[in-house]
Design a protein around this motif. Structure first.
Motif, PDB file in Angstrom:
ATOM      1  N   CYS A   1       0.822  -1.209   0.000  1.00  0.00           N
ATOM      2  CA  CYS A   1       0.000   0.000   0.000  1.00  0.00           C
ATOM      3  C   CYS A   1       0.859   1.264   0.000  1.00  0.00           C
ATOM      4  O   CYS A   1       1.974   1.279   0.527  1.00  0.00           O
ATOM      5  CB  CYS A   1      -0.916   0.004   1.219  1.00  0.00           C
ATOM      6  SG  CYS A   1      -2.153  -1.303   1.167  1.00  0.00           S
ATOM      7  N   ASP A   2       0.303   2.309  -0.583  1.00  0.00           N
ATOM      8  CA  ASP A   2       0.973   3.605  -0.664  1.00  0.00           C
ATOM      9  C   ASP A   2       0.752   4.399   0.620  1.00  0.00           C
ATOM     10  O   ASP A   2      -0.307   4.289   1.246  1.00  0.00           O
ATOM     11  CB  ASP A   2       0.419   4.421  -1.832  1.00  0.00           C
ATOM     12  CG  ASP A   2       0.718   3.781  -3.180  1.00  0.00           C
ATOM     13  OD1 ASP A   2       1.801   3.184  -3.334  1.00  0.00           O
ATOM     14  OD2 ASP A   2      -0.144   3.881  -4.077  1.00  0.00           O
ATOM     15  N   PRO A   3       1.718   5.247   0.975  1.00  0.00           N
ATOM     16  CA  PRO A   3       1.513   6.104   2.144  1.00  0.00           C
ATOM     17  C   PRO A   3       0.389   7.117   1.893  1.00  0.00           C
ATOM     18  O   PRO A   3       0.191   7.563   0.761  1.00  0.00           O
ATOM     19  CB  PRO A   3       2.845   6.841   2.315  1.00  0.00           C
ATOM     20  CG  PRO A   3       3.761   6.338   1.274  1.00  0.00           C
ATOM     21  CD  PRO A   3       3.025   5.419   0.364  1.00  0.00           C
ATOM     22  N   VAL A   4      -0.306   7.462   2.953  1.00  0.00           N
ATOM     23  CA  VAL A   4      -1.321   8.518   2.885  1.00  0.00           C
ATOM     24  C   VAL A   4      -0.570   9.848   2.857  1.00  0.00           C
ATOM     25  O   VAL A   4       0.310  10.092   3.673  1.00  0.00           O
ATOM     26  CB  VAL A   4      -2.267   8.459   4.102  1.00  0.00           C
ATOM     27  CG1 VAL A   4      -3.178   9.673   4.152  1.00  0.00           C
ATOM     28  CG2 VAL A   4      -3.072   7.168   4.079  1.00  0.00           C
ATOM     29  N   ARG A   5      -0.912  10.687   1.901  1.00  0.00           N
ATOM     30  CA  ARG A   5      -0.279  12.005   1.781  1.00  0.00           C
ATOM     31  C   ARG A   5      -1.272  13.142   1.995  1.00  0.00           C
ATOM     32  O   ARG A   5      -0.882  14.264   2.265  1.00  0.00           O
ATOM     33  CB  ARG A   5       0.377  12.144   0.416  1.00  0.00           C
ATOM     34  CG  ARG A   5       1.456  11.103   0.159  1.00  0.00           C
ATOM     35  CD  ARG A   5       2.333  11.462  -1.016  1.00  0.00           C
ATOM     36  NE  ARG A   5       3.155  10.369  -1.492  1.00  0.00           N
ATOM     37  CZ  ARG A   5       4.166   9.812  -0.843  1.00  0.00           C
ATOM     38  NH1 ARG A   5       4.470  10.229   0.354  1.00  0.00           N
ATOM     39  NH2 ARG A   5       4.870   8.838  -1.388  1.00  0.00           N
ATOM     40  N   THR A   6      -2.572  12.829   1.865  1.00  0.00           N
ATOM     41  CA  THR A   6      -3.606  13.851   1.998  1.00  0.00           C
ATOM     42  C   THR A   6      -4.501  13.499   3.179  1.00  0.00           C
ATOM     43  O   THR A   6      -5.129  12.440   3.198  1.00  0.00           O
ATOM     44  CB  THR A   6      -4.446  13.932   0.700  1.00  0.00           C
ATOM     45  OG1 THR A   6      -3.563  14.147  -0.400  1.00  0.00           O
ATOM     46  CG2 THR A   6      -5.451  15.061   0.773  1.00  0.00           C
ATOM     47  N   PHE A   7      -4.541  14.389   4.151  1.00  0.00           N
ATOM     48  CA  PHE A   7      -5.340  14.198   5.360  1.00  0.00           C
ATOM     49  C   PHE A   7      -6.573  15.091   5.243  1.00  0.00           C
ATOM     50  O   PHE A   7      -6.508  16.283   5.535  1.00  0.00           O
ATOM     51  CB  PHE A   7      -4.509  14.521   6.601  1.00  0.00           C
ATOM     52  CG  PHE A   7      -3.367  13.564   6.784  1.00  0.00           C
ATOM     53  CD1 PHE A   7      -3.480  12.494   7.655  1.00  0.00           C
ATOM     54  CD2 PHE A   7      -2.191  13.707   6.056  1.00  0.00           C
ATOM     55  CE1 PHE A   7      -2.443  11.587   7.816  1.00  0.00           C
ATOM     56  CE2 PHE A   7      -1.142  12.809   6.203  1.00  0.00           C
ATOM     57  CZ  PHE A   7      -1.278  11.743   7.078  1.00  0.00           C
ATOM     58  N   ASP A   8      -7.659  14.497   4.767  1.00  0.00           N
ATOM     59  CA  ASP A   8      -8.845  15.281   4.461  1.00  0.00           C
ATOM     60  C   ASP A   8     -10.109  14.498   4.813  1.00  0.00           C
ATOM     61  O   ASP A   8     -10.045  13.431   5.437  1.00  0.00           O
ATOM     62  CB  ASP A   8      -8.840  15.683   2.985  1.00  0.00           C
ATOM     63  CG  ASP A   8      -8.800  14.485   2.038  1.00  0.00           C
ATOM     64  OD1 ASP A   8      -8.876  13.317   2.497  1.00  0.00           O
ATOM     65  OD2 ASP A   8      -8.691  14.719   0.813  1.00  0.00           O
ATOM     66  N   ALA A   9     -11.246  15.028   4.378  1.00  0.00           N
ATOM     67  CA  ALA A   9     -12.530  14.389   4.663  1.00  0.00           C
ATOM     68  C   ALA A   9     -12.614  12.992   4.037  1.00  0.00           C
ATOM     69  O   ALA A   9     -13.262  12.100   4.593  1.00  0.00           O
ATOM     70  CB  ALA A   9     -13.675  15.267   4.161  1.00  0.00           C
ATOM     71  N   ALA A  10     -11.972  12.795   2.888  1.00  0.00           N
ATOM     72  CA  ALA A  10     -12.004  11.470   2.248  1.00  0.00           C
ATOM     73  C   ALA A  10     -11.309  10.428   3.127  1.00  0.00           C
ATOM     74  O   ALA A  10     -11.765   9.280   3.215  1.00  0.00           O
ATOM     75  CB  ALA A  10     -11.357  11.533   0.870  1.00  0.00           C
ATOM     76  N   LEU A  11     -10.222  10.800   3.787  1.00  0.00           N
ATOM     77  CA  LEU A  11      -9.530   9.884   4.694  1.00  0.00           C
ATOM     78  C   LEU A  11     -10.416   9.586   5.904  1.00  0.00           C
ATOM     79  O   LEU A  11     -10.522   8.424   6.325  1.00  0.00           O
ATOM     80  CB  LEU A  11      -8.185  10.468   5.133  1.00  0.00           C
ATOM     81  CG  LEU A  11      -7.399   9.629   6.136  1.00  0.00           C
ATOM     82  CD1 LEU A  11      -7.056   8.252   5.558  1.00  0.00           C
ATOM     83  CD2 LEU A  11      -6.137  10.374   6.564  1.00  0.00           C
ATOM     84  N   GLU A  12     -11.056  10.598   6.455  1.00  0.00           N
ATOM     85  CA  GLU A  12     -11.956  10.382   7.590  1.00  0.00           C
ATOM     86  C   GLU A  12     -13.099   9.453   7.195  1.00  0.00           C
ATOM     87  O   GLU A  12     -13.476   8.561   7.959  1.00  0.00           O
ATOM     88  CB  GLU A  12     -12.499  11.717   8.097  1.00  0.00           C
ATOM     89  CG  GLU A  12     -11.424  12.547   8.793  1.00  0.00           C
ATOM     90  CD  GLU A  12     -11.961  13.838   9.368  1.00  0.00           C
ATOM     91  OE1 GLU A  12     -13.140  13.859   9.820  1.00  0.00           O
ATOM     92  OE2 GLU A  12     -11.213  14.822   9.384  1.00  0.00           O
ATOM     93  N   ARG A  13     -13.635   9.636   5.994  1.00  0.00           N
ATOM     94  CA  ARG A  13     -14.717   8.781   5.500  1.00  0.00           C
ATOM     95  C   ARG A  13     -14.230   7.334   5.352  1.00  0.00           C
ATOM     96  O   ARG A  13     -14.928   6.387   5.706  1.00  0.00           O
ATOM     97  CB  ARG A  13     -15.241   9.334   4.171  1.00  0.00           C
ATOM     98  CG  ARG A  13     -16.525   8.712   3.710  1.00  0.00           C
ATOM     99  CD  ARG A  13     -17.195   9.482   2.556  1.00  0.00           C
ATOM    100  NE  ARG A  13     -16.287  10.051   1.571  1.00  0.00           N
ATOM    101  CZ  ARG A  13     -15.941  11.350   1.497  1.00  0.00           C
ATOM    102  NH1 ARG A  13     -16.410  12.223   2.366  1.00  0.00           N
ATOM    103  NH2 ARG A  13     -15.109  11.772   0.554  1.00  0.00           N
ATOM    104  N   LEU A  14     -13.000   7.157   4.842  1.00  0.00           N
ATOM    105  CA  LEU A  14     -12.430   5.817   4.711  1.00  0.00           C
ATOM    106  C   LEU A  14     -12.335   5.142   6.075  1.00  0.00           C
ATOM    107  O   LEU A  14     -12.738   3.991   6.236  1.00  0.00           O
ATOM    108  CB  LEU A  14     -11.050   5.882   4.055  1.00  0.00           C
ATOM    109  CG  LEU A  14     -10.256   4.572   4.038  1.00  0.00           C
ATOM    110  CD1 LEU A  14     -10.972   3.497   3.229  1.00  0.00           C
ATOM    111  CD2 LEU A  14      -8.846   4.821   3.506  1.00  0.00           C
TER     112      LEU A  14
END
Length: 176
Positions: free
Chosen positions: A27-40
Motif C-alpha cells: 500500500c501507498d503512504p497517505v499524503r492527503t489528510f482530508d474528509a475522504a480519509l476520515e470517510r475511509l
C-alpha cells in the motif's frame, strides 16, 4: 450482535478476498489528510464491525493506502480501539505464540499462526497527529496481522511446513 462502539457514521464496503491483487500489493503512504480519509476510516470501522473482525486494513476494502483500524483485547482483557495511518511495525518481539488466527479476506478458515507476544506500531492518526500503539497477546497479533496486509501479505504467508500445506489445501478446496 456487533460490538459497535465507533461513534462515527460510515458505510460498509465489500471485503476483498484472497486472489484479489489489491491484497498482494504494498500500500501507498497517505499524503492527503482530508474528509475522504476520515470517510475511509469511518467506513472501515463499520465494515469491520459488520464482518465481526478485530482489525481491518484499507486494502481489504480495495483501497491501496496505509491505514488500518482495530477493536480487540490484549492478554489482560483491556480493549483497544483505534486507527493508524502510515503505520510502521517498530517492534515485534517476546515469546513466539502459535495460536489460531483468521482473516476477513480468507473467510471461514483459521490456522495456528506464529506471532510475537508483543508488538508496537508508530504512525499518525487521520489528522496527522503522531500515534504510538503497543500491545501484547491478541492485540499484538492484530497489529502484526494488519501491518502485514499493508505490506501486501496475508497471514498464511507466515505459516510454514505442515501448517502452510494444510492452509493451501483448504484454500484450494474453497475455490472448487
Amino acid at each position: 450482535m456487533s460490538k459497535r462502539t465507533h461513534t462515527r457514521r460510515g458505510t460498509a464496503r465489500p471485503i476483498r478476498h484472497l486472489g484479489d491483487p489489491v491484497l498482494r500489493t504494498e500500500c501507498d503512504p497517505v499524503r492527503t489528510f482530508d474528509a475522504a480519509l476520515e470517510r475511509l476510516v469511518d467506513d472501515m470501522f463499520v465494515t469491520m464491525y459488520e464482518e465481526e473482525g478485530a482489525g481491518l486494513a484499507a486494502n481489504q476494502v480495495g483501497v491501496g493506502l496505509r491505514v488500518f483500524v482495530y477493536d480487540c483485547e490484549d492478554d489482560k482483557g483491556r480493549r483497544h480501539i483505534g486507527h493508524v495511518v502510515n503505520p510502521r511495525l517498530v517492534a515485534a518481539d517476546g515469546e513466539t505464540l502459535v495460536e489460531p488466527e483468521g482473516c476477513l479476506s480468507v473467510p471461514g478458515l483459521r490456522f495456528a499462526t506464529p506471532r510475537h507476544a508483543h508488538a508496537a506500531v508508530e504512525g499518525v492518526d487521520m489528522k496527522g497527529k503522531p500515534v504510538h500503539v503497543e500491545g501484547t497477546g491478541y492485540f499484538a497479533r492484530c497489529l502484526q496481522h494488519e501491518c502485514g496486509h499493508l505490506d501486501g501479505s496475508v497471514y498464511i504467508d507466515v505459516l510454514s511446513g505442515d501448517a502452510r500445506r494444510e492452509a493451501m489445501r483448504a484454500i484450494r478446496n474453497l475455490r472448487r
